[in-house]
Design an enzyme around this catalytic site. Structure first.
Site, PDB file in Angstrom:
ATOM      1  N   MET A  75     -31.002  -8.782  -7.856  1.00 33.91           N
ATOM      2  CA  MET A  75     -30.726  -9.262  -6.493  1.00 33.91           C
ATOM      3  C   MET A  75     -31.738  -8.895  -5.419  1.00 33.91           C
ATOM      4  SD  MET A  75     -26.581  -8.718  -6.516  1.00 33.91           S
ATOM      5  CE  MET A  75     -26.360  -7.725  -7.990  1.00 33.91           C
ATOM      6  N   GLU A  91     -25.735 -27.822 -18.212  1.00 33.57           N
ATOM      7  CA  GLU A  91     -25.898 -26.368 -18.326  1.00 33.57           C
ATOM      8  C   GLU A  91     -25.307 -25.865 -19.647  1.00 33.57           C
ATOM      9  OE1 GLU A  91     -27.424 -23.701 -16.966  1.00 33.57           O
ATOM     10  OE2 GLU A  91     -26.362 -22.542 -18.503  1.00 33.57           O
ATOM     11  N   ALA A  92     -26.124 -25.084 -20.351  1.00 35.63           N
ATOM     12  CA  ALA A  92     -25.707 -24.590 -21.666  1.00 35.63           C
ATOM     13  C   ALA A  92     -24.604 -23.538 -21.592  1.00 35.63           C
ATOM     14  CB  ALA A  92     -26.916 -24.013 -22.401  1.00 35.63           C
ATOM     15  N   HIS A 148     -39.722 -10.877 -14.920  1.00 34.03           N
ATOM     16  CA  HIS A 148     -40.369 -11.792 -13.983  1.00 34.03           C
ATOM     17  C   HIS A 148     -41.282 -12.787 -14.688  1.00 34.03           C
ATOM     18  CE1 HIS A 148     -39.905  -8.669 -10.472  1.00 34.03           C
ATOM     19  NE2 HIS A 148     -38.766  -9.112 -10.923  1.00 34.03           N
ATOM     20  N   THR A 181     -31.225 -21.003 -11.467  1.00 34.06           N
ATOM     21  CA  THR A 181     -31.661 -20.687 -10.111  1.00 34.06           C
ATOM     22  C   THR A 181     -32.256 -21.929  -9.440  1.00 34.06           C
ATOM     23  OG1 THR A 181     -32.210 -18.528 -11.036  1.00 34.06           O
ATOM     24  CG2 THR A 181     -32.933 -18.949  -8.783  1.00 34.06           C
ATOM     25  N   PRO A 238     -39.604 -12.662  -8.065  1.00 35.40           N
ATOM     26  CA  PRO A 238     -39.878 -14.091  -7.908  1.00 35.40           C
ATOM     27  C   PRO A 238     -38.774 -14.979  -7.341  1.00 35.40           C
ATOM     28  CG  PRO A 238     -39.406 -13.591 -10.205  1.00 35.40           C
ATOM     29  CD  PRO A 238     -39.355 -12.287  -9.460  1.00 35.40           C
ATOM     30  N   GLN A 239     -37.526 -14.487  -7.229  1.00 35.54           N
ATOM     31  CA  GLN A 239     -36.478 -15.481  -6.961  1.00 35.54           C
ATOM     32  C   GLN A 239     -36.666 -16.234  -5.650  1.00 35.54           C
ATOM     33  OE1 GLN A 239     -32.411 -14.229  -6.608  1.00 35.54           O
ATOM     34  NE2 GLN A 239     -32.887 -12.259  -5.691  1.00 35.54           N
TER      35      GLN A 239
HETATM   36  C1  LIG Z   1     -32.190  -8.987 -15.608  1.00 35.98           C
HETATM   37  C2  LIG Z   1     -33.020  -9.686 -14.558  1.00 35.98           C
HETATM   38  C3  LIG Z   1     -33.262  -9.060 -13.329  1.00 35.98           C
HETATM   39  C4  LIG Z   1     -34.032  -9.696 -12.354  1.00 35.98           C
HETATM   40  N1  LIG Z   1     -34.139  -9.134 -11.105  1.00 35.98           N
HETATM   41  C5  LIG Z   1     -34.714  -9.844 -10.105  1.00 35.98           C
HETATM   42  C6  LIG Z   1     -34.668  -9.376  -8.758  1.00 35.98           C
HETATM   43  O1  LIG Z   1     -34.089  -8.324  -8.451  1.00 35.98           O
HETATM   44  N2  LIG Z   1     -35.282 -10.136  -7.798  1.00 35.98           N
HETATM   45  C7  LIG Z   1     -35.919 -11.309  -8.093  1.00 35.98           C
HETATM   46  O2  LIG Z   1     -36.477 -11.927  -7.186  1.00 35.98           O
HETATM   47  N3  LIG Z   1     -35.972 -11.770  -9.355  1.00 35.98           N
HETATM   48  C8  LIG Z   1     -35.346 -11.087 -10.357  1.00 35.98           C
HETATM   49  N4  LIG Z   1     -35.347 -11.590 -11.623  1.00 35.98           N
HETATM   50  C9  LIG Z   1     -36.085 -12.829 -11.899  1.00 35.98           C
HETATM   51  C10 LIG Z   1     -35.389 -14.089 -11.394  1.00 35.98           C
HETATM   52  O3  LIG Z   1     -33.986 -13.934 -11.448  1.00 35.98           O
HETATM   53  C11 LIG Z   1     -35.842 -15.262 -12.253  1.00 35.98           C
HETATM   54  O4  LIG Z   1     -37.252 -15.363 -12.199  1.00 35.98           O
HETATM   55  C12 LIG Z   1     -35.255 -16.591 -11.770  1.00 35.98           C
HETATM   56  O5  LIG Z   1     -33.854 -16.482 -11.650  1.00 35.98           O
HETATM   57  C13 LIG Z   1     -35.631 -17.693 -12.740  1.00 35.98           C
HETATM   58  O6  LIG Z   1     -35.081 -18.919 -12.311  1.00 35.98           O
HETATM   59  P1  LIG Z   1     -35.265 -20.231 -13.177  1.00 35.98           P
HETATM   60  O7  LIG Z   1     -34.672 -21.342 -12.412  1.00 35.98           O
HETATM   61  O8  LIG Z   1     -36.716 -20.332 -13.574  1.00 35.98           O
HETATM   62  O9  LIG Z   1     -34.507 -19.971 -14.554  1.00 35.98           O
HETATM   63  P2  LIG Z   1     -32.946 -19.572 -14.782  1.00 35.98           P
HETATM   64  O10 LIG Z   1     -32.300 -19.145 -13.524  1.00 35.98           O
HETATM   65  O11 LIG Z   1     -32.913 -18.602 -15.909  1.00 35.98           O
HETATM   66  O12 LIG Z   1     -32.263 -20.934 -15.207  1.00 35.98           O
HETATM   67  C14 LIG Z   1     -32.432 -21.595 -16.439  1.00 35.98           C
HETATM   68  C15 LIG Z   1     -31.106 -22.277 -16.772  1.00 35.98           C
HETATM   69  O13 LIG Z   1     -31.301 -23.259 -17.788  1.00 35.98           O
HETATM   70  C16 LIG Z   1     -30.252 -23.177 -18.728  1.00 35.98           C
HETATM   71  N5  LIG Z   1     -30.755 -23.780 -19.969  1.00 35.98           N
HETATM   72  C17 LIG Z   1     -31.798 -23.359 -20.735  1.00 35.98           C
HETATM   73  N6  LIG Z   1     -32.002 -24.220 -21.749  1.00 35.98           N
HETATM   74  C18 LIG Z   1     -31.099 -25.225 -21.609  1.00 35.98           C
HETATM   75  C19 LIG Z   1     -30.839 -26.426 -22.327  1.00 35.98           C
HETATM   76  N7  LIG Z   1     -31.561 -26.781 -23.394  1.00 35.98           N
HETATM   77  N8  LIG Z   1     -29.801 -27.223 -21.914  1.00 35.98           N
HETATM   78  C20 LIG Z   1     -29.061 -26.879 -20.836  1.00 35.98           C
HETATM   79  N9  LIG Z   1     -29.275 -25.754 -20.104  1.00 35.98           N
HETATM   80  C21 LIG Z   1     -30.291 -24.944 -20.491  1.00 35.98           C
HETATM   81  C22 LIG Z   1     -29.950 -21.690 -18.772  1.00 35.98           C
HETATM   82  O14 LIG Z   1     -28.683 -21.432 -19.341  1.00 35.98           O
HETATM   83  C23 LIG Z   1     -30.062 -21.304 -17.305  1.00 35.98           C
HETATM   84  O15 LIG Z   1     -28.852 -21.495 -16.612  1.00 35.98           O
HETATM   85  C24 LIG Z   1     -34.586 -10.975 -12.620  1.00 35.98           C
HETATM   86  C25 LIG Z   1     -34.332 -11.605 -13.844  1.00 35.98           C
HETATM   87  C26 LIG Z   1     -33.543 -10.998 -14.803  1.00 35.98           C
HETATM   88  C27 LIG Z   1     -33.269 -11.723 -16.091  1.00 35.98           C
END
Ligand SMILES: Cc1cc2nc3c(=O)[nH]c(=O)nc-3n(C[C@H](O)[C@H](O)[C@H](O)COP(=O)(O)OP(=O)(O)OC[C@H]3O[C@@H](n4cnc5c(N)ncnc54)[C@H](O)[C@@H]3O)c2cc1C
Ligand SMILES: *[C@@H]1O[C@H](CO)[C@@H](O)[C@H](O)[C@H]1NC(C)=O
Ligand SMILES: *[C@@H]1O[C@H](CO)[C@@H](O)[C@H](O)[C@H]1NC(C)=O
Ligand SMILES: *[C@@H]1O[C@H](CO)[C@@H](O)[C@H](O)[C@H]1NC(C)=O
Ligand SMILES: *[C@@H]1O[C@H](CO)[C@@H](O)[C@H](O)[C@H]1NC(C)=O
Ligand SMILES: *[C@@H]1O[C@H](CO)[C@@H](O)[C@H](O)[C@H]1NC(C)=O
Ligand SMILES: *[C@@H]1O[C@H](CO)[C@@H](O)[C@H](O)[C@H]1NC(C)=O
Ligand SMILES: *[C@H]1O[C@@H](CO)[C@H](O)[C@@H](O)[C@@H]1NC(C)=O
Length: 610
Positions: A135, A64-65, A546, A45, A591-592
């Site tokens: 979403m 990206e993994a 979250h 994200t 949180p998104q």
């Molecule tokens: C099932 C679910 C439902 C949700 N519903 C909502 C919602 O309706 N509304 C809302 O606002 N929020 C929602 N959330 C929360 C929100 O989606 C997350 O808080 C947000 O997407 C997190 O973003 P991020 O960038 O922190 O991590 P992520 O988007 O998880 O990104 C981390 C990335 O790093 C990659 N990665 C990890 N380790 C490595 C490595 N060592 N090397 C290479 N790549 C790596 C992963 O594969 C991933 O692509 C939901 C989450 C989930 C799981």
């Protein structure tokens, strides 16, 4: 196609038409040493949002993994309705694995929550968790961001000052009332908190379908005091109820993830951007020079190890569990943990992996006599009708992912049972910070006179319990050790017991007396004492995904602080963490929006000083 966009990206640009065989060949053909201005670890994200912005003025590699969800998970990740019924949402230890898309994380046994080990889904794909989330789009309260600004001593985090970054990240499309065809699901919002001229990449829109069950249960919540909020939940107030928008592209009612929005924009042939995406490539360690400046990362693709060098900076965006893991593996974290695992200490930061905030919820189920969305998709004939609606004009049951949400601070009569300590903990939150979020939904029932099993859930937005993330070895192949810490502070249980009674009040509201059928299904009418309610909550609490705050922003030298207000990791240079791990607390609600906003804000900080 511009020639500076390298091999891997050619595939991504080739849209879905290309065969996956060609795709694989190119992905696995090119792992090897290379050098870029910025290296972003994690194409999730935050990762794709910040990479896309940085690529407007510098060369950027994204490591990206995972792969591409459109190929690995097809309709299941793209069609909004499927996002609500996906197996990712299973939380028990025995859950259906989807290892090409999910990290398969299991928590440690939760000693205060039935000793259960929770499956905690996290997207392992381009787009990260934005490719598997449900979403819902809304922002936190003005008071919650003000708390952040005050904690950081940086008023650029006040809601008014953050608003340009929220606006820059997304484009809001007003509801299509003809397609929604639900005059009783009134959408109220404040258009001035979105930018209707300089539209950002992320698509935010209202579903072209309303679930009738939700429209009924919304009435119940309104009659117990949670009135429709006149400005929606993206203007700094999160209180009362609202039909909120989703991250759905209204053009064809498909998921708008960081991949289908930000990355697609960066790959647009009409723009000058320089971005390279390494798929199925895991960063195993961040590399530093002798001055403790981050200079790149060791990356592993299908067992091949190589080095991606960062000429300017490394941005770590691996998410709430993997960002602290990778910091620790690279020598940044609590000294005792590093020493224990024979990892040389680069920066002793006790806060890495600590301070995990997690909002949890429980459900109360009753039978009702009105249909829910699933009712309209129960037979092949109905599905055919729905497919026609979906593909002819992006409407009908498949086109929507939600959503009526309702928030409140518990009313005075619910607070009388709280202990003085709990009352005092709650009074430490800003006055506009809601304590509980209620979500209404339903699923088809197998029982004759019950059309739908209705669900009203309550989510705790003021958790006092804290969890942690640590490592069990110096190797990336061992998953992070996650203790969610659920309900370890008794205040959380007390508040949820009060919330449980509010949910029953909603279920017993005269507004829905004509549609409820039979007695409560879960937990059942025999559960009445506070201690029985609490034990039901301990046995059934679930994550709402979250989790946050394991690499918390804070002031230099302050206990627990991992990064400063520009996301720079303390004790080293050239390294930032940008994802949902850096907010020092969970912003109330989903949180998104905040994650995208942070990526925009830090990108702007970097641009200013480059
Ligand atoms: C099932 C679910 C439902 C949700 N519903 C909502 C919602 O309706 N509304 C809302 O606002 N929020 C929602 N959330 C929360 C929100 O989606 C997350 O808080 C947000 O997407 C997190 O973003 P991020 O960038 O922190 O991590 P992520 O988007 O998880 O990104 C981390 C990335 O790093 C990659 N990665 C990890 N380790 C490595 C490595 N060592 N090397 C290479 N790549 C790596 C992963 O594969 C991933 O692509 C939901 C989450 C989930 C799981
Ligand atoms: C890649 O870089 C590493 C570290 O700089 C070096 O040890 C290795 O030999 C390089 N590999 C190749 C194939 O050039
Ligand atoms: C709202 O309208 C829909 C569609 O007409 C209907 O199915 C539903 O029962 C209505 N809900 C309420 C609460 O009136
Ligand atoms: C050190 O390792 C031991 C055994 O692996 C473990 O029990 C202990 O909790 C670890 N301590 C820290 C601080 O990580
Ligand atoms: C959308 O398409 C469906 C199926 O073709 C049709 O019944 C419906 O009237 C259309 N809705 C609008 C608003 O155009
Ligand atoms: C709790 O607070 C109330 C009001 O502030 C006070 O009257 C009461 O004595 C306190 N109870 C305990 C057990 O401290
Ligand atoms: C539902 O049907 C069952 C079996 O026919 C019956 O016993 C029960 O009373 C019905 N419940 C309601 C609320 O109508
Ligand atoms: C998505 O998959 C394609 C190809 O299998 C089908 O043709 C579509 O009908 C399907 N769409 C939905 C909404 O399930």
């Amino acid at each position: 196609m511009k020639d500076h966009i390298r091999g891997f990206v050619l595939v991504l640009c080739g849209v879905l038409a290309r065969s996956s065989t060609q795709d694989e060949q190119v992905h696995y053909g090119k792992p090897g040493n290379a050098s870029y201005d910025y290296v972003v670890i994690g194409g999730g994200t935050a990762g794709l949002a910040i990479a896309s912005r940085l690529s407007e003025f510098a060369s950027v590699a994204v490591v990206e993994a995972g792969g591409r969800y459109e190929q690995d998970n097809g309709n299941q990740s793209v069609v909004p309705y499927y996002g609500l019924v996906t197996p990712f949402l299973a939380t028990t230890e025995e859950y259906p694995h989807q290892s090409s898309m999910d990290w398969d994380l299991l928590s440690t046994p939760q000693s205060s929550a039935g000793n259960r080990r929770m499956h905690y889904a996290q997207g392992k794909t381009l787009g990260g968790s934005s490719a598997i989330n449900t979403m819902a789009y809304h922002r936190g309260t003005a008071g919650s961001y003000q708390r952040l600004a005050d904690l950081l001593g940086d008023q650029s985090f006040s809601f008014d000052n953050l608003l340009p970054f929220f606006k820059r990240s997304c484009a809001l499309t007003p509801p299509n009332l003809a397609k929604r065809a639900a005059p009783n699901a009134t959408v109220l919002y404040n258009p001035s908190t979105f930018d209707n001229i300089l539209q950002g990449p992320l698509q935010v829109s209202w579903g072209n379908w309303v679930d009738p069950t939700q429209s009924w249960l919304a009435r119940a919540l309104q009659t117990i005091g949670q009135k429709l909020n006149p400005s929606g939940f993206s203007s700094g107030q999160v209180n009362g109820g609202a039909w909120i928008p989703s991250t759905i592209d209204p053009k064809d009612a498909t998921r708008s993830s960081s991949e289908s929005s930000y990355l697609k924009l960066a790959l647009d042939e009409k723009r000058t951007t320089d971005i390279t995406v390494l798929l199925r490539s895991q960063a195993t360690k961040i590399l530093f020079d002798e001055e403790k400046k981050a200079v790149g990362a060791v990356v592993s693709t299908e067992g091949n190890d190589y080095v991606i060098t960062a000429k300017r900076e490394v941005i770590l965006s691996a998410g709430v569990f993997h960002s602290p893991q990778l910091l620790m593996l690279s020598g940044i974290g609590p000294a005792a943990t590093l020493t224990n695992n024979s990892i040389p200490i680069l920066s002793d930061l006790p806060g890495v992996g600590q301070n995990l905030w997690d909002q949890i919820f429980f459900n109360v189920l009753r039978g009702i006599s009105v249909p829910n969305t699933g009712t309209y998709l129960a037979t092949p004939d109905q599905q055919a009708v729905a497919l026609q609606q979906y593909y002819s004009n992006a409407s009908g049951p498949y086109s929507s992912a939600g959503g009526y949400l309702s928030f409140e601070k518990l009313p005075p009569q619910s607070r009388t049972s709280l202990s003085n300590r709990t009352t005092s903990l709650l009074s430490g939150f800003p006055s506009d910070w809601p304590e509980i979020e209620y979500i209404a939904s339903g699923f088809p029932s197998g029982v004759a006179n019950i059309t739908t099993i209705g669900v009203i859930s309550a989510t705790l937005l003021t958790p006092t319990s804290r969890g942690s993330v640590t490592i069990s070895s110096a190797s990336i192949s061992d998953p992070p050790v996650i203790d969610l810490g659920w309900l370890t502070d008794e205040a959380d249980g007390e508040i949820l017991v009060a919330a449980f009674k509010r949910v029953r009040e909603a279920w017993n509201s005269p507004a829905i007396a004509s549609i409820t059928v039979g007695p409560e299904i879960v937990p059942g009418d025999s559960v009445t004492s506070d201690s029985d309610i609490l034990s039901f909550i301990r046995q059934s609490a679930q994550p709402i995904w979250h989790a946050s705050s394991t690499c918390a922003m804070g002031k230099r030298g302050e206990k627990g602080a991992v990064v400063d207000s520009k996301a720079r990791v303390f004790g080293v240079t050239g390294l930032r963490v940008v994802d949902n791990s850096i907010t020092p607390f969970s912003v109330p609600g989903h949180p998104q929006s905040t994650v995208y906003m942070l990526a925009e804000k830090i990108a702007a900080d970097i641009l200013k000083t480059k």
